[in-house]
Design a protein around this motif. Structure first.
Motif, short mmCIF file in Angstrom:
data_model
loop_
_atom_site.label_atom_id
_atom_site.label_comp_id
_atom_site.label_asym_id
_atom_site.label_seq_id
_atom_site.Cartn_x
_atom_site.Cartn_y
_atom_site.Cartn_z
N PRO A 204 0.84 -1.32 -0.07
CA PRO A 204 0.13 0.05 -0.09
C PRO A 204 0.85 1.30 -0.15
O PRO A 204 1.86 1.42 0.53
CB PRO A 204 -0.83 -0.12 1.33
CG PRO A 204 -0.88 -1.62 1.62
CD PRO A 204 0.66 -2.15 0.98
N ASP A 225 0.61 9.32 7.01
CA ASP A 225 -0.74 9.37 6.54
C ASP A 225 -0.97 10.88 6.60
O ASP A 225 -0.37 11.77 7.06
CB ASP A 225 -1.43 8.55 7.60
CG ASP A 225 -2.88 8.44 7.31
OD1 ASP A 225 -3.26 8.59 6.18
OD2 ASP A 225 -3.88 7.98 8.10
N HIS A 469 -10.83 2.40 5.70
CA HIS A 469 -10.27 3.66 5.78
C HIS A 469 -11.10 4.49 6.59
O HIS A 469 -10.42 5.49 7.14
CB HIS A 469 -10.02 4.07 4.29
CG HIS A 469 -9.02 3.23 3.53
ND1 HIS A 469 -7.87 3.13 3.96
CD2 HIS A 469 -9.15 2.53 2.46
CE1 HIS A 469 -7.10 2.22 3.09
NE2 HIS A 469 -7.99 1.84 2.18
N TYR A 484 -10.41 12.02 2.02
CA TYR A 484 -9.53 11.02 2.82
C TYR A 484 -9.72 9.58 2.04
O TYR A 484 -8.97 9.06 1.73
CB TYR A 484 -9.63 10.87 4.02
CG TYR A 484 -8.60 9.99 4.90
CD1 TYR A 484 -7.34 10.16 5.34
CD2 TYR A 484 -9.13 8.60 5.17
CE1 TYR A 484 -6.45 9.74 5.83
CE2 TYR A 484 -8.25 7.69 5.97
CZ TYR A 484 -7.04 8.28 6.24
OH TYR A 484 -6.00 7.26 6.79
N LYS A 488 -7.12 7.42 -0.44
CA LYS A 488 -6.85 5.97 0.10
C LYS A 488 -7.15 4.86 -0.94
O LYS A 488 -6.76 3.95 -1.03
CB LYS A 488 -7.29 5.63 1.48
CG LYS A 488 -6.71 6.39 2.51
CD LYS A 488 -5.41 6.26 2.83
CE LYS A 488 -4.66 6.87 3.75
NZ LYS A 488 -3.32 6.79 3.95
N THR A 489 -8.13 5.10 -1.82
CA THR A 489 -8.83 4.30 -2.77
C THR A 489 -8.54 4.80 -4.19
O THR A 489 -7.73 4.29 -4.94
CB THR A 489 -10.17 3.88 -2.36
OG1 THR A 489 -10.90 5.33 -2.32
CG2 THR A 489 -10.15 3.26 -1.03
#
Length: 648
Positions: A204, A225, A469, A484, A488-489
């Motif tokens: 990831p 992050d 997430h 966010y 993350k996707t």
């Protein structure tokens, strides 16, 4: 830009399979046609393909430290490497090159696993420390560069930039992951950390993986992050000035190259802003590249030409046929797993054209995600504000029944298409957003899948990807929440994957200044009203660019790389569509309901309904099966739990 591969014996020091390593490396020749290199020692093999960008004469890989005990293969660019090099020299390290690759080696010696926290750029690398008997894998914070890995039953760990490198190994099981299939038909891609195969994973973004010989392969560990908030500059003019300064710096450090450099120029806000910044930083005209379509519905070339004329760029534009459906099978070969974003086709074309002129191109990717540019963000914020006004029980009791009885009306004007909105209002925050980003909703997927396959999935739903997430997202600000989730996707799994594969298939390096992690951290803290104001997305961005770009560039409706897919299915692909979607190959998987496949094709080709998105995703899945998964095992593995977390 480059490609890396490798194999580690995690249990001992068996001699590596040199033939396999070379096959893995050859599978990624397109990522680095300039040079290739290999490193072998007991229990370890590393391979590399190089696209030379910086230090053309002495940046060959694999690259080692002075005594050869630390070796690295690397894909990417570390933009702050000169400053890191100076710091490491001051600490006693000696350098033989002036390239960023050697900085990784000495940074590991100095700071160990924390070295990645000092790197500013896009990267994926594999580093072997012989003295510590440790393999260290790392991927950049936003996932601009890819890295795949797989642990075989005999204790070998394979890794490579693209999945095709791992597929060069006959011992890698070709078992399709049911949850990855569910994810693909929900999102249009397979989100990290899964791949379409059970035995392989993606590292990831913002994670490292440290593997020590003789120990089990652990789960990846996050090192970064992004934190969203509203404590950035509140005053618009102060924020605007700071944004321009930070944006300009992010562009400037990405203009360092010893090969021809340019930019994609679509005529949209983001790419035009990048070109404007580049022009202000360069004494020479900027090289810009764009494509145009004969059909005005898909053509932005006039806007690109206006920006090119304003900044006197060396502009290269080519008109291409929007009916490039001959490239469909190329997508499966590029991605190695099903991928349903049709804009991958024009992205491939503009990369091909750019590569004929430059080796490095800057792009405007990331602006929509970071600065609130998507229309779905505005819709979600409105829906979430309404959801929060009513107790859950009241909301579900009110909107749920209405959604069930309201007819589905894709054919109707947008104000009359209320069924999806009612369903979203009855859902919670995650499921509500899932309805915005999904390409096939839950109910439609249940009809699409066979009863047997639904049984194998059990309670698993693709929305669990977002829910995982969401546990780390800010719950207070609806806009920050969905930004966010997208970072993350959709950004890593969709946008950046598409750009990496399309550009690297043409041996072109693409750099993304709007995803500079320092700029991203700053933009994440901007108050929501700087991103969305009324019906205007990217408000601060457009305000900041007003001195640099005309208003018809800044404030026209977003167009994007749309393709006439639905028309293809009723025209030139009319025969191919049912032959592929309803083929024995698709039915033999046991995943699909044959009657539903036939219904989708018939209704779309008759004009009664528009099923473009599910049909495109099915067509891409069939192409994947035919080219990358021949002989794949689609049967359930009774000994393997379906649920897999990061690093599984």
């Amino acid at each position: 830009m480059c490609g890396l591969v490798g194999c580690m014996d995690t249990r001992g020091r068996r001699d590596p399979d040199e033939v396999l390593l070379r096959q893995m490396n050859a599978a990624q020749f397109h990522r680095g046609p300039d040079q290739g290199g290999e490193h072998f020692e007991p229990g370890l093999a590393l391979g590399h393909r190089r696209l030379s960008i910086i230090d053309l004469a002495s940046g060959q890989q694999p690259l080692a430290n002075e005594d050869g005990s630390v070796v690295v293969v690397y894909n990417g660019e570390i933009y702050n490497f000169p400053a890191l090099m100076d710091e490491l020299v001051a600490r006693g390290h000696q350098f033989r090159t002036r390239c960023d690759t050697e900085v990784i080696v000495h940074a590991w010696e100095e700071w160990g696993e924390a070295c990645v926290e000092r790197f500013r750029g896009m990267f994926a690398f594999a580093l072997w420390d012989r003295n510590a008997e440790t393999l260290f894998l790392a991927r950049d914070r936003l996932g601009i560069k890819p890295l795949h890995y797989a642990e075989l039953s005999d204790g070998r760990l394979l890794f490579g930039s693209e999945l095709k490198a791992l597929l060069a190994c006959a011992d890698l099981p070709r078992v399709l992951d049911p949850e990855a299939v569910e994810d693909y038909f929900a999102f249009g891609y397979v989100p990290d950390p899964r791949t379409i195969f059970t035995g392989a994973s993606k590292l990831p973004p913002g994670h490292t993986l440290t593997v020590r010989r003789g120990a089990p392969v652990p789960a990846p560990v996050p090192y970064w992050d992004v934190v969203f908030g509203n404590d950035g500059p509140a005053d618009l003019e102060v924020a605007t000035g700071e944004f321009v300064e930070r944006f300009s710096e992010a562009v400037r450090i990405r203009m360092v190259a010893e090969v021809p450099l340019g930019a994609f120029l679509s005529g949209g806000v983001d790419s035009s802003a990048v070109v404007a910044m580049m022009s202000g930083l360069s004494e020479d005209p900027v090289n810009t590249c764009s494509i145009g379509f004969g059909d005005p519905r898909y053509n932005e070339s006039a806007y690109a030409e206006a920006v090119a004329a304003r900044y006197h760029t060396r502009h290269f534009s080519e008109q291409v046929d929007p009916d490039r459906f001959d490239l469909l099978d190329q997508l499966a070969l590029m991605h190695d797993e099903p991928f349903a974003d049709s804009s991958a086709l024009p992205t491939y074309e503009v990369s091909r054209i750019a590569r004929s002129r430059v080796t490095v191109a800057l792009s405007g990717d990331g602006g929509d995600e970071m600065l609130g540019g998507y229309r779905r963000y505005r819709g979600y914020v409105r829906e979430e504000n309404l959801r929060r006004m009513l107790p859950d029980g009241v909301r579900r009791g009110m909107f749920g029944p209405l959604a069930r009885v309201y007819p589905k009306a894709d054919w109707a004007p947008r104000p009359l298409r209320a069924k999806a909105t009612l369903e979203a209002l009855a859902a919670d925050a995650v499921d509500g957003y899932m309805r915005s980003v999904g390409i096939i909703d839950d109910a439609s997927r249940r009809r699409l899948f066979s009863p047997e396959f639904r049984g194998r999935l059990g309670a698993y739903r693709a929305s669990e990807v977002l829910r995982r997430h969401a546990a780390k997202a800010s719950p207070d600000d609806p806009l920050a929440f969905v930004q966010y989730l997208d970072l993350k996707t959709w950004l890593a799994g969709g946008i950046l994957t598409k750009v990496d594969r399309a550009s690297m298939a043409n041996a072109l390096e693409v750099r993304v200044p709007l995803l500079d992690h320092k700029l991203v951290e700053w933009m994440a803290r901007l108050p929501a009203h700087h991103k969305i104001r009324g019906q205007q997305g990217k408000y601060l961005f457009k305000h900041a660019m007003e001195p640099h770009l005309p208003s018809d560039i800044l404030y026209r409706p977003k167009q994007g790389f749309n393709m006439p897919i639905g028309e293809w299915f009723r025209g030139p692909l009319r025969e191919r569509l049912p032959a592929a979607v309803c083929s024995e190959r698709m039915l033999d998987t046991g995943f699909f309901n044959p009657a539903e496949l036939k219904r989708l094709v018939a209704e779309h080709q008759s004009g009664r309904r528009n099923h473009t998105r599910p049909l495109w995703s099915l067509l891409m899945f069939e192409s994947f099966l035919r080219q990358r998964a021949e002989g794949a095992d689609t049967r359930p593995d009774e000994g393997r739990p379906l649920a897999r977390g990061v690093g599984a």
